[in-house]
Design a protein around this motif. Structure first.
Motif, short mmCIF file in Angstrom:
data_model
loop_
_atom_site.label_atom_id
_atom_site.label_comp_id
_atom_site.label_asym_id
_atom_site.label_seq_id
_atom_site.Cartn_x
_atom_site.Cartn_y
_atom_site.Cartn_z
N ASP A 99 41.86 42.97 37.29
CA ASP A 99 42.87 43.94 37.74
C ASP A 99 43.32 43.54 39.15
OD1 ASP A 99 44.30 46.14 38.73
OD2 ASP A 99 43.20 47.53 37.42
N ASP A 100 44.51 42.93 39.25
CA ASP A 100 44.96 42.37 40.53
C ASP A 100 45.12 43.42 41.62
OD1 ASP A 100 44.92 39.92 39.36
OD2 ASP A 100 47.08 39.85 38.94
N LYS A 101 45.63 44.57 41.23
CA LYS A 101 45.85 45.61 42.25
C LYS A 101 44.51 46.12 42.81
CE LYS A 101 50.42 47.32 40.95
NZ LYS A 101 51.07 46.88 42.19
N ILE A 102 43.54 46.26 41.95
CA ILE A 102 42.23 46.71 42.42
C ILE A 102 41.56 45.61 43.26
CG2 ILE A 102 39.92 47.47 41.68
CD1 ILE A 102 42.30 49.52 41.32
N ALA A 103 41.75 44.35 42.85
CA ALA A 103 41.21 43.23 43.64
C ALA A 103 41.83 43.22 45.03
CB ALA A 103 41.48 41.91 42.92
N GLU A 104 43.13 43.51 45.10
CA GLU A 104 43.81 43.57 46.41
C GLU A 104 43.21 44.70 47.26
OE1 GLU A 104 48.05 44.17 46.08
OE2 GLU A 104 48.23 44.53 48.24
N LYS A 108 33.99 41.71 40.85
CA LYS A 108 35.35 41.25 41.19
C LYS A 108 36.05 40.51 40.05
CE LYS A 108 34.72 41.16 46.11
NZ LYS A 108 34.46 40.39 47.30
N ASN A 109 35.32 40.20 39.01
CA ASN A 109 35.92 39.42 37.93
C ASN A 109 36.49 40.32 36.85
OD1 ASN A 109 33.48 40.37 37.12
ND2 ASN A 109 32.84 38.52 36.04
N PHE A 159 40.14 51.98 39.69
CA PHE A 159 39.10 51.38 40.53
C PHE A 159 37.72 51.53 39.87
CE2 PHE A 159 36.26 50.60 43.99
CZ PHE A 159 36.93 49.73 44.84
N LYS A 160 37.45 52.73 39.40
CA LYS A 160 36.17 53.02 38.75
C LYS A 160 36.02 52.16 37.49
CE LYS A 160 32.53 55.65 37.67
NZ LYS A 160 31.27 55.58 38.37
N MET A 161 37.11 52.06 36.74
CA MET A 161 37.06 51.28 35.49
C MET A 161 36.79 49.80 35.80
SD MET A 161 39.92 51.19 32.50
CE MET A 161 40.07 52.95 32.48
N ALA A 162 37.39 49.30 36.87
CA ALA A 162 37.26 47.86 37.19
C ALA A 162 35.92 47.52 37.84
CB ALA A 162 38.41 47.44 38.10
N THR A 163 35.45 48.39 38.72
CA THR A 163 34.28 48.01 39.54
C THR A 163 33.01 48.80 39.23
OG1 THR A 163 34.69 49.63 41.29
CG2 THR A 163 35.86 47.52 41.47
#
Lengths: 263, 44
Positions: free
Chosen positions: A157-162, A153-154, A195-199
């Protein structure tokens, strides 16, 4: 405990086992300069080398694990994969041996390491006797049922966190990836990529993991039947739920409940 | 006789070293019991 030998004594060993370090307390330890060539030399002499749990980080610094199958404590497996991308990591495995290099998963998998070595140099009868003393099932090969999903979660990316927050609170609803993407104002394609890039997960895999994690808690702490749990966590078909549960945990929901129920 | 060396260092989990040492000691005892011989399997 005091050491009763020097590094030089490793030259007389048939098996070298490296103790794990306590992760979380500090970054993984750098292998001392004298150790790396010594381990490489001993490996060439066909000495078996075992890395217990997080000690895979130390063994991997020798380069010996490059292109080899290995495992480590499931809680640090993602960091291990990122740090040593050339190692063929099998995070679900309790124990691996590839070309004389042995690695183990978390905590009690050390008993599996002991049994593995006892079988190699002793006998199956000796393994059976010792496994009864240790109360360890020597046939258990996976640490998957014990894994607790942890979600990245860190990433900033605010949109992905949402989207993550929405999935975590609405997992019981019929969610589609298109609907989640629309909710956070992204095209479906763009959303999946970000999403894949962030998580490090696809959105659908992430959603399955949330649902299975909740299902695990229901199986552990309630008497709800499998069909009820199927619907509670957002699946319409218990066959799909059972299949996904088995794929993620390596146990059927019933097997999981038998093993981990707290009631 | 098999020589098992355990590599410990500052910051390592010593319980792991102890656990494995105990495991091999138990194995030694059972080896003697099963084989009815005095020679142990492992040297630690």
């Amino acid at each position: 405990m005091e050491p009763d030998g020097a590094l030089e004594d490793l030259k007389d060993a048939d098996v070298i086992l490296i103790a794990p370090y306590l992760f979380g307390a500090h970054r993984y330890p750098e292998a001392i300069p004298e150790l790396v060539p010594l381990l490489i030399h001993q490996h060439k002499q066909k000495v078996r080398i075992g890395a217990v749990c997080t000690a895979a980080f130390i063994l991997a610094q020798t380069g010996l694990l490059d292109g080899r199958i290995a495992t480590t404590n499931w809680q640090v497996s993602k960091t291990f994969i990122q740090t040593f991308p050339n190692v063929l990591v099998k995070p679900d495995r309790i124990l691996t041996e590839d070309n004389g290099l042995i690695c183990t998963g978390a905590a009690t998998s050390q008993y599996h390491l002991a049994l593995h070595i006892i079988e190699r140099f002793g006998s199956k009868a000796l393994v059976r006797a010792c496994s009864k003393v240790f109360l360890v099932d020597p046939c258990r090969v996976s640490q998957t049922p014990y894994i607790i999903a942890s979600f990245k979660k860190n990433h900033g990316d605010d949109k992905i966190a949402e989207a993550q927050r929405w999935m975590e609170t609405s997992y019981q609803d019929t969610l589609t990836i298109d609907a989640i993407a629309e909710r956070v104002g992204l095209s479906s394609r763009h959303f999946k990529r970000r999403f894949k890039m962030a998580t490090d997960e696809t959105p659908i895999a992430y959603l399955h993991q949330i649902r299975i994690e909740v299902a695990k808690q229901k199986l552990e702490g309630t008497r709800k039947n499998i069909d009820e749990i199927t619907h509670l966590v957002g699946y319409e078909d218990s066959g799909t739920f059972r299949r996904l549960f088995k794929r993620i945990t390596s146990l059927s929901p019933r097997e999981y409940r038998d093993r981990f129920s707290t009631l | 006789m098999v020589n098992v060396a355990m590599l410990a260092y500052d910051g390592c989990l010593f319980s792991s070293v102890e656990l494995l040492a105990d495991a091999f000691s138990i194995s030694n005892l059972w080896h003697i019991k099963l084989k009815r011989e005095r020679k142990t399997l492992y040297y630690q």
